[in-house]
Design an enzyme around this catalytic site. Structure first.
Site, mmCIF file in Angstrom:
data_model
loop_
_atom_site.group_PDB
_atom_site.id
_atom_site.type_symbol
_atom_site.label_atom_id
_atom_site.label_comp_id
_atom_site.label_asym_id
_atom_site.label_seq_id
_atom_site.Cartn_x
_atom_site.Cartn_y
_atom_site.Cartn_z
ATOM 1 N N GLU A 110 -2.109 13.566 29.004
ATOM 2 C CA GLU A 110 -0.868 13.321 29.211
ATOM 3 C C GLU A 110 -1.062 12.057 29.194
ATOM 4 O OE1 GLU A 110 0.707 14.245 33.475
ATOM 5 O OE2 GLU A 110 3.238 13.881 32.373
ATOM 6 N N GLU B 143 5.222 22.164 37.469
ATOM 7 C CA GLU B 143 5.967 21.833 36.483
ATOM 8 C C GLU B 143 6.581 22.766 35.196
ATOM 9 O OE1 GLU B 143 6.081 17.617 36.400
ATOM 10 O OE2 GLU B 143 7.194 17.683 34.790
HETATM 11 C C1 BGC Z 1 6.648 15.879 32.056
HETATM 12 C C2 BGC Z 1 6.919 15.464 30.559
HETATM 13 C C3 BGC Z 1 8.509 14.397 30.175
HETATM 14 C C4 BGC Z 1 8.409 13.449 32.132
HETATM 15 C C5 BGC Z 1 9.998 13.170 31.132
HETATM 16 C C6 BGC Z 1 6.841 14.225 33.242
HETATM 17 O O1 BGC Z 1 6.998 15.286 34.300
HETATM 18 O O2 BGC Z 1 5.327 16.104 32.411
HETATM 19 O O3 BGC Z 1 6.196 15.643 29.827
HETATM 20 O O4 BGC Z 1 9.003 14.280 29.232
HETATM 21 O O5 BGC Z 1 7.838 13.947 32.619
HETATM 22 O O6 BGC Z 1 9.888 12.408 32.252
#
Ligand code: BGC
Length: 876
Positions: free
Chosen positions: A732, A458
């Protein structure tokens, strides 16, 4: 004695290769007597002195004729103070312009690879060009960029420690170029330039859900212009076009997969003169103009190694691997020193955490993060990958040829080399570690652009994450240069409608391309934050059309009731009550979130228009904001101040975004917020939207004790739960690691996301009491709110005017506060005892008062596992 320090141009730390024709200048007046202030200054450049009356010292407009490409100008400043004292001239700041016009480029793209090889990890390429130097050179510059990422050598020596150049921008619109001083590397006679090129972000696989291949193009290419200046000032461009040759490189690499490097394949002397390249191939030349993207100079600092970590523990495993714990989760790489027979391969594995005694690699998803080094057999070899980066704390070294010795394997920390500008300390070790974790998550996620995470497939510029984190980022590091660049990309990728992609640069990897509130609002809120924190009016000017387009877009998306209340929304993302597999299913109505943000962004944009003197817009958008507010209340707030949804996030939005018109409504909302927080046992009930606001909302309604109680909670979900689990970065999910040590089963579980660390801004402003009361901290409000059983707290920030700090301590009922106000700023002290405000000028001031603690429930002791990381010791 007063003197000028820190003379700087724009927000840059280095001044060569600057991309602005009229760089704004800033300086600090240091050492002035308390209360004294600059009343006038002179700026000298090109033998011309311009004298100006006034107190400005932050981002002062360039007063001279515009810079021309390549121009070198020495600038200095001196100031007169109100006391009659005058400073000496400052040290000279040597500014050097880059290539400011497209027509300055007189080279074409050189490409060793015009079409993408099969999908999979791909080889790097070596390219070299030779030239002769026959007259003494006083200045030699390489201007370079690439499709892919490149590493440059001149005569076998890297002229820079920059990594991952040219960095990631919205390549279809903007590609950065770097300016390197290569004067020291040149010799008389034959010289060579060598470049190693890898896919990087341009080509290869980027993004989640399997990613997208070759997102920007199928070629890899280098653009390189070499210019030599001789003693008489003549600048000559060295024609390299016919001399470029290429070979397959010694590595395969991708950002997600890792790098495999075979030292046997490095042609000895390949980037030096005198090397025989007759067997090398001739690259394709692609005309400069066939790529339309702008070539732009960096506004932020380069990515480089900023710290080297030794392992805190090394363990030899039964399978023969060495397990290393670096005690800190980082964005970076391993650096090895190995002595092995030619052809021996050492393999390096990385992970953020352990699960069941093994490296937990599942959270990395499609980013295997495995590197390998095949030895040349040539004595002690030192190596670190150059075309990849990983997020890790633990590593395993496989097939090490001997016993692993001290210093054989280190970890290098890699990110945009921003200057630290903010600090926080308190008497609470858990809070200090939380702050340290925020700092690390910022470092790990400012690898050229602001990203969500540094480890899995990502690492994207998610707009919502930086939207909530921007105030913290602006405090901790001089991050404006990085954000300026990223905001240009936001503008570049905005649709004609004004819609902002959910991450920038955008990749079509299956994520909805519809805009979402709190994410798209980054287009307005991030520039506004930079204005507020750095006093940078220019960022509002540059981003104005982008900000406006976003506000127009959300206005257009509104339903007849005037509110943006349908369609795709990420809502209060990762509300702990949402199921792990469905993080957007928050308790809070997602359309309340979008409507609240609509009102907030519209109001901020109206203010931005007013700052810029655009009165027609200012009036129009202020009215629009007012209408949106009324619509919001009609839809979501009862006449007596009940809010629908009845959640912590909804109430926090109403209170912090100032959406409730009457004091009685605010009281009611505040009371309900306190009830809900207590009912929830002071555990987190908020996601990405509510979490950054909840402590401020509680403080705003006078519930400071509750705010502390929430902040210092260590039971799941809470900010200190990860700390109690040995976290060294912000996670997260609140429960990225479950209490039993297992990794959260959700397919989206990172241990390094800064978003939920946005609470650090509350720690700076409210716990320590250091907040801007005017743009750029020209006025500082010192309003600490003690509580939570803390006996002391302090914060310091290098503002555009110099260091400001606030430090308090409590001894029984006696509260003492010491503040520092830099020259050029003023301050106001607001004691917790409620005494009248105290106005202060520059200097250091100590005040005290009686303050009986209302800490209803002093901090609970945080559980510690001191063996979990080295940094516990620092703060315990
Ligand atoms: C990300 C996030 C992001 C979110 C929103 C995730 O996969 O890591 O931090 O804001 O998706 O969909």
């Amino acid at each position: 004695m007063a003197r000028i320090t820190s003379l700087r141009a724009e927000h840059r730390q280095q001044s060569h290769g600057i991309g602005s024709t009229a760089p704004r200048l800033s300086w600090i007046v240091a050492g002035a007597a308390p209360g004294d202030v600059q009343i006038g200054y002179e700026i000298e450049a090109r033998g011309e002195v311009i004298a100006v009356e006034g107190t400005d010292s932050n981002l002062v407009a360039w007063p001279f004729a515009h810079l021309t490409s390549r121009e070198v100008v020495a600038v200095r400043v001196r100031a007169r103070l109100r006391s009659g004292e005058a400073t000496d001239w400052s040290d000279e700041l040597e500014l050097e312009a880059g290539l400011l016009k497209r027509s300055d480029w007189a080279v074409d793209w050189v490409t060793p690879s015009t079409s993408a090889p099969a999908e999979g990890v791909r080889g790097t390429y070596l390219a070299r060009a030779t030239f002769t130097v026959d007259a003494p050179v006083v200045r030699a510059r390489v201007y370079a960029s690439a499709h892919g990422i490149y590493a440059l050598e001149v005569n076998g020596i890297a002229p820079t420690d920059e990594l991952l150049a040219p960095g990631w921008t919205s390549y279809g619109h903007r590609v950065r170029y770097q300016t390197y001083d290569v004067t020291p590397q040149l010799t008389a006679g034959q010289n060579a330039i060598g470049v190693e090129l890898s896919d990087g972000w341009y080509r290869g696989r980027i993004g989640f859900h399997g990613g997208v291949w070759d997102n920007y193009g199928t070629d890899l290419a280098i653009l390189l212009q070499l210019e030599l200046t001789t003693a008489d000032g003549t600048v000559t461009r060295v024609p390299l076009e016919h001399s470029w040759r290429w070979l397959p490189g010694p590595a395969t690499a991708s950002l997600y997969d890792g790098e495999a490097f075979d030292a046997r394949l490095v042609p000895r002397g390949w980037s030096a003169g005198g090397y025989d390249d007759s067997a090398w191939q001739t690259p394709a030349i692609v005309p400069f103009d066939s790529f339309a993207a702008d070539l732009v100079a960096p506004t932020g600092p380069p990515v480089r190694v900023t710290e080297v970590l030794r392992p805190v523990s090394v363990e030899k495993r039964e399978n023969g691997r060495y397990r290393l714990d670096f005690g800190q989760n980082i964005a970076g790489l391993l650096r090895i020193r190995v002595s092995a027979p030619a052809g021996h391969t050492v393999t390096l594995h990385h992970a953020e955490v352990l699960e069941n005694g093994e490296l937990a690699t599942r959270p990395l998803r499609g980013a295997p993060s495995v590197d390998s080094y095949t030895a040349s057999g040539d004595g002690v070899e030192q190596w670190s990958p150059r075309f990849t980066v990983h997020g890790f704390r633990y590593a395993e070294v496989e097939n090490w040829p001997a016993e692993l010795g001290e210093g054989d394997v280190e970890a290098v920390v890699i990110h945009s080399d921003m200057q630290r500008s903010g600090w926080f300390q308190s008497s609470h070790p858990g809070l200090n570690r939380l702050h340290e974790n925020v700092l690390w998550s910022m470092r790990d996620n400012f690898v050229d652009l602001p990203t969500d995470c540094p480890q899995r497939d990502e690492r994207l510029g998610w707009t919502g994450d930086i939207q909530v984190f921007a105030p913290t980022a602006a405090f901790l590091y001089s991050s404006t240069g990085v954000l300026q660049s990223w905001l240009r990309d936001v503008a570049a990728e905005q649709k004609a409608s004004g819609s902002v992609p959910n991450f920038v640069p955008w990749i079509e990897c299956g994520f909805p391309s519809d805009a979402s509130a709190a994410w798209g609002d980054a287009a307005v809120i991030v520039p506004w934050t930079i204005y507020e924190r750095l006093g940078d009016v220019g960022i509002l000017e540059t981003q104005y059309e982008s900000m406006k387009a976003w506000v127009d877009q959300i206005t257009a998306l509104a339903r007849p009731n005037g509110l943006w209340s349908d369609g795709f929304q990420l809502g209060d993302w990762l509300d702990p009550a949402a199921p792990p597999e469905s993080p957007g299913d928050s308790k809070t109505d997602k359309y309340l979130v979008s409507s609240a943000y609509q009102a907030h962004s519209t109001r901020l944009f109206a203010k931005a228009a007013a700052v810029l003197g655009k009165t027609v817009d200012a009036e129009h958008y202020a009215k629009l904001a007012q209408r949106t507010l009324v619509a919001f209340r009609d839809e979501y707030v009862t006449a007596t101040g009940r809010v629908v949804s009845d959640t912590v996030t909804a109430l926090a939005l109403c209170l912090v975004f100032d959406l409730l018109p009457e004091q009685s409504m605010r009281d009611r909302a505040g009371k309900r917020l306190v009830e809900l927080v207590a009912e929830g046992d002071y555990r987190i009930q908020t996601g990405f939207v509510g979490t950054p606001l909840v402590c401020d909302a509680l403080a705003a309604v006078g519930a400071i004790d509750e705010a502390y109680h929430l902040l210092l909670q260590d039971q799941l979900p809470s900010w200190l739960y990860p700390v109690s689990m040995g976290a060294t970065t912000i996670w997260e999910r609140w429960d990225s690691m479950l209490p039993n040590g297992e990794v959260n089963p959700g397919e989206m579980t990172s241990f390094n996301h800064y978003a939920l660390g946005a609470v650090a801004d509350f720690m700076h402003r409210v716990v320590a009491g250091l907040a801007p009361a005017a743009p750029g901290y020209a006025r500082v409000v010192f309003a600490p709110k003690p509580g939570g059983g803390l006996s002391s707290a302090e914060a310091a920030h290098d503002t555009p005017y110099g260091r400001a700090s606030s430090a308090w301590s409590r001894d029984g009922d006696r509260f003492t506060l010491t503040v520092e106000v830099p020259t050029g700023a003023t301050g106001v002290i607001r004691l917790p005892s409620g005494e009248p405000d105290i106005e202060v000028t520059s200097g250091t001031h100590t005040v005290d008062c009686d303050y009986r603690s209302i800490d209803r429930d002093p901090a609970r002791p945080v559980r510690w596992n001191p063996h979990e990381n080295q940094n516990n010791e620092k703060v315990a």
